[in-house]
Design a protein around this motif. Sequence first.
Motif, PDB file in Angstrom:
ATOM      1  N   UNK A  60       0.828  -1.211   0.000  1.00  0.00           N
ATOM      2  CA  UNK A  60       0.000   0.000   0.000  1.00  0.00           C
ATOM      3  C   UNK A  60       0.861   1.258   0.000  1.00  0.00           C
ATOM      4  N   UNK A  61       2.045   1.168   0.603  1.00  0.00           N
ATOM      5  CA  UNK A  61       2.971   2.299   0.612  1.00  0.00           C
ATOM      6  C   UNK A  61       4.388   1.750   0.621  1.00  0.00           C
ATOM      7  N   UNK A  62       5.152   1.929  -0.445  1.00  0.00           N
ATOM      8  CA  UNK A  62       6.534   1.445  -0.473  1.00  0.00           C
ATOM      9  C   UNK A  62       7.349   2.003   0.690  1.00  0.00           C
ATOM     10  N   UNK A  63       8.282   1.212   1.163  1.00  0.00           N
ATOM     11  CA  UNK A  63       9.082   1.625   2.311  1.00  0.00           C
ATOM     12  C   UNK A  63       9.801   2.942   2.038  1.00  0.00           C
ATOM     13  N   UNK A  64      10.275   3.137   0.814  1.00  0.00           N
ATOM     14  CA  UNK A  64      11.003   4.372   0.479  1.00  0.00           C
ATOM     15  C   UNK A  64      10.134   5.613   0.642  1.00  0.00           C
ATOM     16  N   UNK A  65       8.824   5.430   0.574  1.00  0.00           N
ATOM     17  CA  UNK A  65       7.914   6.577   0.684  1.00  0.00           C
ATOM     18  C   UNK A  65       7.347   6.752   2.088  1.00  0.00           C
ATOM     19  N   UNK A  66       7.779   5.926   3.021  1.00  0.00           N
ATOM     20  CA  UNK A  66       7.260   6.012   4.382  1.00  0.00           C
ATOM     21  C   UNK A  66       8.045   7.068   5.163  1.00  0.00           C
ATOM     22  N   UNK A  67       7.434   8.182   5.398  1.00  0.00           N
ATOM     23  CA  UNK A  67       8.074   9.275   6.124  1.00  0.00           C
ATOM     24  C   UNK A  67       7.504   9.337   7.537  1.00  0.00           C
ATOM     25  N   UNK A  68       8.352   9.611   8.486  1.00  0.00           N
ATOM     26  CA  UNK A  68       7.903   9.657   9.879  1.00  0.00           C
ATOM     27  C   UNK A  68       8.506  10.862  10.580  1.00  0.00           C
ATOM     28  N   UNK A  69       7.921  11.187  11.720  1.00  0.00           N
ATOM     29  CA  UNK A  69       8.459  12.273  12.539  1.00  0.00           C
ATOM     30  C   UNK A  69       8.199  11.956  13.997  1.00  0.00           C
ATOM     31  N   UNK A  70       9.067  12.456  14.842  1.00  0.00           N
ATOM     32  CA  UNK A  70       8.847  12.384  16.287  1.00  0.00           C
ATOM     33  C   UNK A  70       8.184  13.692  16.698  1.00  0.00           C
ATOM     34  N   UNK A  71       6.935  13.658  17.163  1.00  0.00           N
ATOM     35  CA  UNK A  71       6.221  14.906  17.436  1.00  0.00           C
ATOM     36  C   UNK A  71       6.862  15.699  18.566  1.00  0.00           C
ATOM     37  N   UNK A  72       6.781  17.034  18.463  1.00  0.00           N
ATOM     38  CA  UNK A  72       7.290  17.859  19.557  1.00  0.00           C
ATOM     39  C   UNK A  72       6.249  17.926  20.665  1.00  0.00           C
ATOM     40  N   UNK A  73       6.631  18.515  21.782  1.00  0.00           N
ATOM     41  CA  UNK A  73       5.780  18.520  22.964  1.00  0.00           C
ATOM     42  C   UNK A  73       4.439  19.195  22.710  1.00  0.00           C
ATOM     43  N   UNK A  74       4.430  20.228  21.878  1.00  0.00           N
ATOM     44  CA  UNK A  74       3.186  20.946  21.605  1.00  0.00           C
ATOM     45  C   UNK A  74       2.153  20.042  20.945  1.00  0.00           C
ATOM     46  N   UNK A  75       2.617  19.102  20.136  1.00  0.00           N
ATOM     47  CA  UNK A  75       1.710  18.189  19.456  1.00  0.00           C
ATOM     48  C   UNK A  75       1.565  16.857  20.207  1.00  0.00           C
ATOM     49  N   UNK A  76       2.245  16.750  21.324  1.00  0.00           N
ATOM     50  CA  UNK A  76       2.258  15.490  22.059  1.00  0.00           C
ATOM     51  C   UNK A  76       2.231  15.772  23.564  1.00  0.00           C
ATOM     52  N   UNK A  77       1.232  16.536  24.029  1.00  0.00           N
ATOM     53  CA  UNK A  77       1.248  17.020  25.407  1.00  0.00           C
ATOM     54  C   UNK A  77       1.175  15.928  26.470  1.00  0.00           C
ATOM     55  N   UNK A  78       0.621  14.755  26.124  1.00  0.00           N
ATOM     56  CA  UNK A  78       0.518  13.671  27.097  1.00  0.00           C
ATOM     57  C   UNK A  78       1.650  12.658  26.960  1.00  0.00           C
ATOM     58  N   UNK A  79       2.568  12.900  26.000  1.00  0.00           N
ATOM     59  CA  UNK A  79       3.698  11.994  25.729  1.00  0.00           C
ATOM     60  C   UNK A  79       3.237  10.640  25.195  1.00  0.00           C
ATOM     61  N   UNK A  80       2.062  10.587  24.598  1.00  0.00           N
ATOM     62  CA  UNK A  80       1.496   9.308  24.169  1.00  0.00           C
ATOM     63  C   UNK A  80       1.979   8.848  22.801  1.00  0.00           C
ATOM     64  N   UNK A  81       2.465   9.786  21.978  1.00  0.00           N
ATOM     65  CA  UNK A  81       2.951   9.423  20.645  1.00  0.00           C
ATOM     66  C   UNK A  81       4.447   9.153  20.677  1.00  0.00           C
ATOM     67  N   UNK A  82       4.876   8.110  19.969  1.00  0.00           N
ATOM     68  CA  UNK A  82       6.295   7.862  19.766  1.00  0.00           C
ATOM     69  C   UNK A  82       6.722   8.460  18.426  1.00  0.00           C
ATOM     70  N   UNK A  83       6.161   7.946  17.321  1.00  0.00           N
ATOM     71  CA  UNK A  83       6.430   8.483  15.987  1.00  0.00           C
ATOM     72  C   UNK A  83       5.127   8.587  15.208  1.00  0.00           C
ATOM     73  N   UNK A  84       5.031   9.638  14.391  1.00  0.00           N
ATOM     74  CA  UNK A  84       3.856   9.852  13.549  1.00  0.00           C
ATOM     75  C   UNK A  84       4.183   9.509  12.109  1.00  0.00           C
ATOM     76  N   UNK A  85       3.269   8.845  11.445  1.00  0.00           N
ATOM     77  CA  UNK A  85       3.368   8.541  10.021  1.00  0.00           C
ATOM     78  C   UNK A  85       1.978   8.113   9.570  1.00  0.00           C
ATOM     79  N   UNK A  86       1.796   7.914   8.288  1.00  0.00           N
ATOM     80  CA  UNK A  86       0.511   7.446   7.776  1.00  0.00           C
ATOM     81  C   UNK A  86       0.741   6.272   6.845  1.00  0.00           C
ATOM     82  N   UNK A  87       0.047   5.178   7.132  1.00  0.00           N
ATOM     83  CA  UNK A  87       0.138   3.976   6.311  1.00  0.00           C
ATOM     84  C   UNK A  87      -1.282   3.497   6.035  1.00  0.00           C
ATOM     85  N   UNK A  88      -1.670   3.516   4.771  1.00  0.00           N
ATOM     86  CA  UNK A  88      -3.031   3.114   4.418  1.00  0.00           C
ATOM     87  C   UNK A  88      -3.082   2.627   2.986  1.00  0.00           C
ATOM     88  N   UNK A  89      -4.173   1.940   2.658  1.00  0.00           N
ATOM     89  CA  UNK A  89      -4.461   1.496   1.301  1.00  0.00           C
ATOM     90  C   UNK A  89      -5.753   2.201   0.882  1.00  0.00           C
TER      91      UNK A  89
END
Length: 582
Positions: A60-89
């Motif tokens: 559904x998404x080639x590995x080369x196109x899988x982009x991720x980010x580690x959210x900053x505190x403003x977007x992760x106030x509860x510390x619940x996210x590790x890395x953000x990305x989107x993988x879908x078909x």
Amino acid sequence: MTTTSLDKAAFQSLVAEFGFQMTPQDEADYYTLVKAMEDEITEVEVMPAYVDPRLAPSVALPVADRKYSAPDKADNPLNAWSHRFTLKDEAAVSSGILAGRTVALKDTIAVAGIPLTLGTHTYQLTTSPDQPYPIPSVDAPIVTRLVESGGVIVGTATCENFCMSGLSDTSAIGPVDNPWLKGYAAGGSSSGSGVLTAIPSVEKWRKKHGLPIEDLGLGPGVDLAIGGDQGGSIRLPAAYSGVYGLKPTHGLVPYTGIASLHPMCDHVGPMASSVADVALLLSAIAGYDGMDPRATPETPLRKNVPAYHELLKAAIAEKEAKGEWTPTTAGKGLRVGLLKEGLALPKLDPKVADIVRAAAAKFESLGATVVDVSVPLHSKGGSIWSAAMRGVMADVFLSSKAPDLLAFTTTEVSPPKMTQEWYDKLTAASPMVVTAALGSKYLGDTTKFPHTYRSKAVSHVAQLRAAYDAVLDDVDILLLPVTPSVAPPHSIKAAGEKSAKGLLDMYQNNLGVSDNTGPFNITGHPALAMPGGWAPAAGIDGAESEGKLPVGIQLVGKRYGDFGVLMAASIWEVAGLGLDED
């Protein structure tokens, strides 16, 4: 692997460890044989790595196109996210059973191209100085199944440091806050999965009760999440965070491509904000994958997996057609066993016990038969778990030991080097990890604890399973608390900050929370945590608290009776949702 070469002196030292006396000819011959073994290991080590084609990343998404980010505190106030990305078909989103629902994955699950942290510090899991965390080259089967079912995976969720905490303050990025009351534990080790699922529930609940949501500062949540559970790590965060979490029957959902604590207790399963969504997510991920040795002859093949969500709808519709889906008749025919030992925890808050007894009374008011049942061995379940696990589990989760049965292991994860820096970081963040390492080293010494010690412990696991099975011949489900209290305040206030309460106190706080959950990990019975009501929160640092936090109730069913557990939970809610209670 650092290649060594067995020389004569090293072999003589090996023989001396056994205390053997050898003739010169025998010594020369045995040296030749053992050296040949080493040569074969070296031969295999230099072979190109093999990846089972069934673990190829989703197309559904080639590995080369899988982009991720580690959210900053403003977007992760509860510390619940590790890395953000989107993988879908895109095609599956419009046709699959998950139909575009957003999903978060516990950060123990391999997603090709996305860092795998296990909640621990950078450079602990890989030998490459240029790569802080390992990057898997495969998708775990449940990742592929989620995408094929139309789910939109939007990131990995924070988990506790090496998954060794039942609270939520040991992750390398810092404590994960409870979305109902900041400064309090959210439960672990699937801490982020519970929180991200709870965020929409908190907002919905507050709207329903006419409370503002504009300034909550919780950040983005998800519709659904996947958690892992070895001693309660789905059910504890579900209970503390006021959502639903199912530890499925052992082997029902494949654990392939997921970091393991030990195959005997490893489970992975759904977390959601409703029973219906738990059933939906279970339908999407269950079924033997052809690789996971945790499966049994009773585990359905993927093509034979029941559509749990459809079964649930059909069963409810049948009761509705009979006029039985009412607050006084929905439980007709259901037999509930209130587990005596589950209400006898040493640290059990009387208010939690009251909630569980009120849940039993609600079942009765719905027309169910409720009886008191006893499994005396349940009170020793924690000790049996330890005796079966403690001497061997660090070899798996710290040293990356492969299962003894054929299975795919997460080969990108290298064992951490247990240096002074490792000790200092883990003692501050999670003394449970250091204790596990020390305990496994000591209990794994077969000169002190021969294999017969663990063999006896494993036989008691079978005894405990049989004891639950016997009671479940007479009742459909067991009812008991999930945790002994509501979520406590954080022991650690910030990442890397040592607990002011001391190591022993912090460790014991963690041990107590899993007394009612861990036994079902080793016996394999399905167990659901769901919101049952509210209880007052303890004050922070001696101050009084006027806040309340969710209380989780636990329903346990027959092995492979996962549907029965979900149906019983649905019946209970006909008389009102747990968090709608005062």
